[in-house]
Design a protein around this motif. Sequence first.
Motif, PDB file in Angstrom:
ATOM      1  N   ASN A 194       5.689   9.625  -9.560  1.00  0.00           N
ATOM      2  CA  ASN A 194       6.297   9.668  -8.231  1.00  0.00           C
ATOM      3  C   ASN A 194       7.728   9.124  -8.241  1.00  0.00           C
ATOM      4  N   ASP A 195       8.287   8.941  -9.439  1.00  0.00           N
ATOM      5  CA  ASP A 195       9.590   8.296  -9.528  1.00  0.00           C
ATOM      6  C   ASP A 195      10.747   9.223  -9.178  1.00  0.00           C
ATOM      7  N   LYS A 196      10.469  10.490  -8.911  1.00  0.00           N
ATOM      8  CA  LYS A 196      11.534  11.398  -8.469  1.00  0.00           C
ATOM      9  C   LYS A 196      11.755  11.296  -6.966  1.00  0.00           C
ATOM     10  N   ILE A 197      10.795  10.687  -6.271  1.00  0.00           N
ATOM     11  CA  ILE A 197      10.891  10.507  -4.821  1.00  0.00           C
ATOM     12  C   ILE A 197      11.454   9.121  -4.550  1.00  0.00           C
ATOM     13  N   ALA A 198      12.535   9.048  -3.768  1.00  0.00           N
ATOM     14  CA  ALA A 198      13.256   7.783  -3.601  1.00  0.00           C
ATOM     15  C   ALA A 198      12.397   6.692  -2.975  1.00  0.00           C
ATOM     16  N   SER A 199      11.566   7.035  -2.004  1.00  0.00           N
ATOM     17  CA  SER A 199      10.733   6.031  -1.348  1.00  0.00           C
ATOM     18  C   SER A 199       9.285   6.192  -1.806  1.00  0.00           C
ATOM     19  N   GLY A 200       8.397   5.391  -1.234  1.00  0.00           N
ATOM     20  CA  GLY A 200       6.985   5.542  -1.543  1.00  0.00           C
ATOM     21  C   GLY A 200       6.457   4.567  -2.574  1.00  0.00           C
ATOM     22  N   ASP A 201       7.172   3.451  -2.798  1.00  0.00           N
ATOM     23  CA  ASP A 201       6.667   2.441  -3.716  1.00  0.00           C
ATOM     24  C   ASP A 201       5.349   1.853  -3.244  1.00  0.00           C
ATOM     25  N   ASP A 202       5.059   2.006  -1.971  1.00  0.00           N
ATOM     26  CA  ASP A 202       3.824   1.490  -1.393  1.00  0.00           C
ATOM     27  C   ASP A 202       2.739   2.563  -1.297  1.00  0.00           C
ATOM     28  N   VAL A 203       3.048   3.688  -0.655  1.00  0.00           N
ATOM     29  CA  VAL A 203       2.049   4.721  -0.359  1.00  0.00           C
ATOM     30  C   VAL A 203       1.489   5.359  -1.626  1.00  0.00           C
ATOM     31  N   PHE A 204       2.363   5.730  -2.556  1.00  0.00           N
ATOM     32  CA  PHE A 204       1.890   6.411  -3.755  1.00  0.00           C
ATOM     33  C   PHE A 204       1.078   5.486  -4.646  1.00  0.00           C
ATOM     34  N   LEU A 205       1.411   4.200  -4.618  1.00  0.00           N
ATOM     35  CA  LEU A 205       0.601   3.236  -5.357  1.00  0.00           C
ATOM     36  C   LEU A 205      -0.781   3.114  -4.720  1.00  0.00           C
ATOM     37  N   LEU A 206      -0.823   3.096  -3.402  1.00  0.00           N
ATOM     38  CA  LEU A 206      -2.097   3.083  -2.681  1.00  0.00           C
ATOM     39  C   LEU A 206      -2.954   4.281  -3.091  1.00  0.00           C
ATOM     40  N   GLN A 207      -2.343   5.467  -3.163  1.00  0.00           N
ATOM     41  CA  GLN A 207      -3.080   6.669  -3.551  1.00  0.00           C
ATOM     42  C   GLN A 207      -3.655   6.536  -4.956  1.00  0.00           C
ATOM     43  N   LYS A 208      -2.896   5.964  -5.866  1.00  0.00           N
ATOM     44  CA  LYS A 208      -3.375   5.789  -7.235  1.00  0.00           C
ATOM     45  C   LYS A 208      -4.562   4.833  -7.293  1.00  0.00           C
ATOM     46  N   PHE A 209      -4.498   3.764  -6.515  1.00  0.00           N
ATOM     47  CA  PHE A 209      -5.610   2.814  -6.483  1.00  0.00           C
ATOM     48  C   PHE A 209      -6.861   3.494  -5.913  1.00  0.00           C
ATOM     49  N   GLN A 210      -6.679   4.348  -4.929  1.00  0.00           N
ATOM     50  CA  GLN A 210      -7.815   5.069  -4.351  1.00  0.00           C
ATOM     51  C   GLN A 210      -8.435   6.031  -5.365  1.00  0.00           C
ATOM     52  N   GLN A 211      -7.588   6.714  -6.116  1.00  0.00           N
ATOM     53  CA  GLN A 211      -8.087   7.650  -7.123  1.00  0.00           C
ATOM     54  C   GLN A 211      -8.915   6.944  -8.189  1.00  0.00           C
ATOM     55  N   LYS A 212      -8.567   5.705  -8.489  1.00  0.00           N
ATOM     56  CA  LYS A 212      -9.304   4.905  -9.465  1.00  0.00           C
ATOM     57  C   LYS A 212     -10.525   4.217  -8.852  1.00  0.00           C
ATOM     58  N   LYS A 213     -10.723   4.416  -7.548  1.00  0.00           N
ATOM     59  CA  LYS A 213     -11.850   3.815  -6.828  1.00  0.00           C
ATOM     60  C   LYS A 213     -11.786   2.285  -6.809  1.00  0.00           C
ATOM     61  N   TYR A 214     -10.558   1.743  -6.851  1.00  0.00           N
ATOM     62  CA  TYR A 214     -10.404   0.303  -6.743  1.00  0.00           C
ATOM     63  C   TYR A 214     -10.648  -0.138  -5.307  1.00  0.00           C
ATOM     64  N   LYS A 215     -11.137  -1.350  -5.146  1.00  0.00           N
ATOM     65  CA  LYS A 215     -11.354  -1.889  -3.803  1.00  0.00           C
ATOM     66  C   LYS A 215     -10.013  -2.196  -3.143  1.00  0.00           C
ATOM     67  N   ILE A 216      -9.841  -1.721  -1.919  1.00  0.00           N
ATOM     68  CA  ILE A 216      -8.612  -1.968  -1.166  1.00  0.00           C
ATOM     69  C   ILE A 216      -8.983  -2.455   0.228  1.00  0.00           C
TER      70      ILE A 216
END
Length: 382
Positions: free
Chosen positions: A226-248
Amino acid sequence: MFIFIVICIFYSVLMLMLLYGWKKIPEFSSENLPAEIRFSIIIPFRNEAGNLPILLHSLAGINYPESKYEIILVNDESEDNSAEIIEEFQHNLENFNLKVLENNRISNSPKKDAIATAINAANLEYIITTDADCRVPVNWLKSYNNFILKTENKLVAGPVALNSLPATNTNNKRKNILRNFEELDILSLQASTAGAFGIEQAFMCNGANLCYQKNAFIEVSGFSGNDKIASGDDVFLLQKFQQKKYKIGFLKSWEAIVYTKAQQSFGDLVSQRIRWASKAPAYKSLFSKFTGITVLLMNLSLVIAAFLVFFQLLPYQPILIIFLIKFNLDFILIYSAAKFFQRETVLRSYFWSSIFYPFFSTYVAVKSLFSDFYWKGRQFKN
């Protein structure tokens, strides 16, 4: 007319789901648990000389064992005297555990690069981020420590509110109007963020108040992809944690509220919202796409309907009913957040804001799809 009714139904269902999710999350009260979690506080900054003193004083007042946290500020090519302000602050507080790094730029996203630079140098188990124009609460780390110990979450999103109160000087009336509009928007976003967490469909969080396990960040390969998109340091990380089924989870606690600075002009507000909206097309979950499309269509349909009614191509009665349905559902959601943040007084501006918002939202959405944006003196392409 049929399409307007269908959009209204979908929007109503969405708002009721988010309201249910907000109510489902209980307010978290800190207990006297031992300070076990160790935090690396990470804050990128660029040309923040006017904001750093407030941030630094709030960091110096944190109520948490000094051995249990470190502060890492990352200088993202500042052109003002930000670095000198930090150096002077460190000189006055010799025991202040703070270090400053220079950003290692490797992508199109300076902020992601800055956070990654700090994480590579971080020594502790949990990362907690905020912004340079923010003020953190005294029991910030204590609240996160207690919440993580109780829930074992690997990512926790926290509440964010506007920092300064409206000015009372009549010369600042225009700024007061802008601030109230922005605060209502933020209250809506906060309620929607927590509401989505409450129904286990989280799709938003705010990097101004976000905590996650360092090892989990490494396991999901950080911001890569996601490093081509200037923003999203928060949202895209959240999506990755969800894909890994981590507790959030969402930390719905008064003691954890981080206060951020209001935008100084309407142009700044538009630019910020375009930056936020520009990452929406990259959302992956079906619920996030459903939410984005439904909200866009609802606001766009009201804008179109307003012109059709004006030119007498549609009767105003059914459009007024649709607007009132949206008006009341939005009010209930925003009121819930305003009550939590103890900002019910800002609801006095809700009526005119609700009329202006569909035009504002539609404009931002369209601009985010077709226009570049500027942030911190830089131009970014979509």
